[in-house]
Design a protein around this motif. Structure first.
Motif, PDB file in Angstrom:
ATOM      1  N   VAL A   1       0.859  -1.187   0.000  1.00 42.62           N
ATOM      2  CA  VAL A   1       0.000   0.000   0.000  1.00 42.62           C
ATOM      3  C   VAL A   1       0.895   1.238   0.000  1.00 42.62           C
ATOM      4  O   VAL A   1       1.708   1.427   0.908  1.00 42.62           O
ATOM      5  N   ASP A   2       0.748   2.046  -1.035  1.00 43.61           N
ATOM      6  CA  ASP A   2       1.540   3.279  -1.175  1.00 43.61           C
ATOM      7  C   ASP A   2       0.621   4.448  -0.836  1.00 43.61           C
ATOM      8  O   ASP A   2      -0.297   4.768  -1.593  1.00 43.61           O
ATOM      9  N   THR A   3       0.857   5.087   0.311  1.00 45.37           N
ATOM     10  CA  THR A   3      -0.084   6.118   0.771  1.00 45.37           C
ATOM     11  C   THR A   3       0.267   7.525   0.277  1.00 45.37           C
ATOM     12  O   THR A   3      -0.388   8.490   0.672  1.00 45.37           O
ATOM     13  N   HIS A   4       1.286   7.611  -0.593  1.00 48.70           N
ATOM     14  CA  HIS A   4       1.585   8.930  -1.174  1.00 48.70           C
ATOM     15  C   HIS A   4       2.443   8.782  -2.424  1.00 48.70           C
ATOM     16  O   HIS A   4       3.620   8.463  -2.345  1.00 48.70           O
ATOM     17  N   ILE A   5       1.837   9.043  -3.585  1.00 48.41           N
ATOM     18  CA  ILE A   5       2.558   8.952  -4.855  1.00 48.41           C
ATOM     19  C   ILE A   5       1.904   9.916  -5.831  1.00 48.41           C
ATOM     20  O   ILE A   5       0.684  10.119  -5.797  1.00 48.41           O
TER      21      ILE A   5
ATOM     22  N   SER B   1      -8.176  11.177   6.132  1.00 51.25           N
ATOM     23  CA  SER B   1      -7.211  12.221   5.763  1.00 51.25           C
ATOM     24  C   SER B   1      -5.793  11.686   5.952  1.00 51.25           C
ATOM     25  O   SER B   1      -5.482  11.117   6.995  1.00 51.25           O
ATOM     26  N   ILE B   2      -4.965  11.855   4.926  1.00 55.23           N
ATOM     27  CA  ILE B   2      -3.565  11.433   4.993  1.00 55.23           C
ATOM     28  C   ILE B   2      -2.686  12.621   4.633  1.00 55.23           C
ATOM     29  O   ILE B   2      -2.889  13.259   3.589  1.00 55.23           O
TER      30      ILE B   2
ATOM     31  N   LEU C   1      -5.890   4.353   4.972  1.00 57.88           N
ATOM     32  CA  LEU C   1      -6.935   4.553   3.968  1.00 57.88           C
ATOM     33  C   LEU C   1      -8.328   4.245   4.529  1.00 57.88           C
ATOM     34  O   LEU C   1      -9.315   4.240   3.778  1.00 57.88           O
ATOM     35  N   ASP C   2      -8.392   3.960   5.831  1.00 51.87           N
ATOM     36  CA  ASP C   2      -9.655   3.626   6.497  1.00 51.87           C
ATOM     37  C   ASP C   2     -10.340   2.428   5.833  1.00 51.87           C
ATOM     38  O   ASP C   2     -11.557   2.359   5.756  1.00 51.87           O
TER      39      ASP C   2
ATOM     40  N   GLY D   1      -7.753  11.156  13.952  1.00 51.09           N
ATOM     41  CA  GLY D   1      -7.624   9.952  13.129  1.00 51.09           C
ATOM     42  C   GLY D   1      -6.895  10.199  11.822  1.00 51.09           C
ATOM     43  O   GLY D   1      -6.866   9.334  10.941  1.00 51.09           O
ATOM     44  N   THR D   2      -6.292  11.374  11.689  1.00 48.09           N
ATOM     45  CA  THR D   2      -5.516  11.694  10.495  1.00 48.09           C
ATOM     46  C   THR D   2      -4.215  10.887  10.487  1.00 48.09           C
ATOM     47  O   THR D   2      -3.572  10.752  11.523  1.00 48.09           O
TER      48      THR D   2
END
Ligand SMILES: [Zn+2]
Length: 467
Positions: free
Chosen positions: A72-76, A290-291, A393-394, A310-311
């Motif tokens: 899982v890539d949470t920022h690209i 929110s990420i 990503l919840d 929860g961010t």
């Protein structure tokens, strides 16, 4: 039709707290993963104990390969598909102006944007990135191409067009008016949010509200985005941006933001408190969906507020090294209780492969000064690149590990495709202590993994073709 996959399994079971995941590591050297015809995990365990009802099903024998949860890539960044390794920019703000804004402006050309969408999805499959939070292009036609190609491949994605309403000259093609910023974002939500199934709970495609960062928008934009986000929160829409990435004294992003907005903390600008003195000017953009990427230079009060709302944090150590941004303090960040997941930040980072991000994380955190230095447990590394990403990503209830009933997102690793990995796994020293030997094997696998070893990629039990 059910499927049985055989291989050496590693995953993080259950729902452990960040920083305490070592006990949740599951290893099954002679493992079997059974996927039901709905694409869900029906069994994960020893090959000898496959439930009788599944023994006659189709068997995919990947031995001596490994089965891991999909990365899982949470920022690209989609519009930086061709901008990795961009040289000549220096640190963040100069790099954006000289290298990135011009590169992203090329997406104004629809054929180029389509080419990039194809390439971006291919790179994701090659890297085994089954789910991603994707920072989108400013141009709606480019986002259409990205969502359509992602849907065609069957990958998971959260994405939203990059919003900019102010900026320097080289960013001009990426800017819109205040009204268009809100209108185009609203249209993207209407067109693509859960568009594949019509139900947020089953969709592979989701939309996020994505201002590039506070310096690229105005107070008016932040106010309007707060209103917009508030109106779509309960539909499962996401929020994504950057926070506290580069603090070069005087000219870095952190100081520039605090000066431009006259706020006590950078986070205040996303938390509705973007008026001078951090006075409230609108609605907050923080929450469970929110990420915020980087968070290298957070104050304690910012970490507390992120944990409370929860961010989550997208931790991008490869990019932080590439742009000279520093190191997110691991112990202090984790201690705050905020979820930390891995991000490539391609093209701020020059790597598509999440295990290479985990490798960088290990190296930078063991190098933190004095008591802050930490040798990350291999289970912590695997968690950060898989289950923590699903949590950020919840969607932890849907994927991220091999717990029964979860959607089967996984990669098959064939070490024989990377000789240095194969030999390290075969010849490396292993402890007589079986738990340590297990951890050593997982560490060698994560550190030595390279893209060619990703032999097969599955999302929800369906094999994804590279092309
Ligand atoms: Zn970024």
């Amino acid at each position: 039709m059910s499927q049985v996959h055989l291989g050496h399994i590693f995953h993080i079971a259950g729902s452990p707290v960040t920083g305490e995941v070592a006990d949740a590591l599951v290893a099954e050297p002679d493992g079997a993963l059974v996927i039901d015809d709905g694409g869900r995990i029906a069994y994960c365990g020893n090959r000898a104990d496959i439930p009788a009802g599944y023994r006659a099903e189709k068997v995919f024998d990947h031995r001596p390969g490994f089965l891991l949860p999909g990365f899982v890539d949470t920022h690209i960044h989609f519009p930086q598909t061709f901008a990795g390794d961009a040289y000549g920019g220096g640190q963040l703000l100069e790099w954006l102006e000289r290298c990135i804004y011009p590169a992203e402006s090329r997406f104004a050309e629809p054929e180029f944007a389509q080419l990039a969408a194809t390439e971006f999805c291919e790179r994701r499959v090659a890297a085994g990135t089954t789910a991603a939070m994707v920072f989108g292009s400013a141009f709606p036609h480019a986002q259409d191409a990205l969502f359509a190609e992602t849907q065609r491949r069957g990958l998971r994605m959260v994405s939203g067009r990059g919003i900019q309403t102010t900026g320097e000259k080289s960013a001009a093609p990426l800017l819109t008016t205040e009204d268009d910023a809100i209108r185009l974002t609203g249209e993207e939500i209407g067109k693509w949010h859960a568009a594949d199934t019509g139900d947020v709970g089953t969709a592979l495609l989701h939309v996020a509200v994505v201002p590039r960062f506070s310096l690229a928008v105005t107070r008016e934009t932040l106010k309007n985005l707060g209103e917009l986000y508030d109106s779509v929160r309960d539909r499962g829409v996401y929020f994504h941006s950057h926070l506290n990435e580069n603090n070069r004294p005087g000219t870095g992003e952190v100081d520039s933001t605090k000066q431009a907005y006259d706020v006590a903390t950078y986070l205040d600008t996303y938390d509705g408190k973007f008026l001078p003195g951090s006075a409230e000017g609108g609605k907050s953009l923080l929450g469970r969906r929110s990420i915020l990427a980087h968070c290298v230079h957070c104050q304690d009060v910012e970490l507390r507020r992120m944990a409370e709302t929860g961010t989550s944090i997208a931790h991008c150590p490869v990019s932080q090294q590439f742009l000279g941004s520093g190191t997110m303090p691991w112990k202090r960040t984790i201690a705050s209780g905020v979820t930390v997941a891995a991000g490539t930040d391609f093209g701020g980072g020059d790597e598509w492969l999440i295990p290479q991000v985990l490798s960088a994380a290990f190296k930078v955190h063991i190098s933190e000064p004095g008591e802050d230095g930490v040798s990350m447990h291999p289970a912590e590394m695997l968690f950060t690149g898989t289950l923590a990403g699903a949590r950020a990503l919840d969607m932890e209830s849907r994927f991220g590990n091999f717990d029964l009933g979860k959607e089967a997102d996984f990669v098959v690793v064939d070490p024989a495709r990377v000789p240095s990995l194969e030999s390290a796994l075969a010849q490396g020293i292993r402890s007589e202590d079986s738990a340590l030997a297990r951890d050593q094997t997982l560490f060698a696998l994560l550190m030595g993994l390279r893209e060619p070893a990703i032999a097969e990629v599955y999302v929800r039990g369906r094999r994804i073709d590279l092309h």
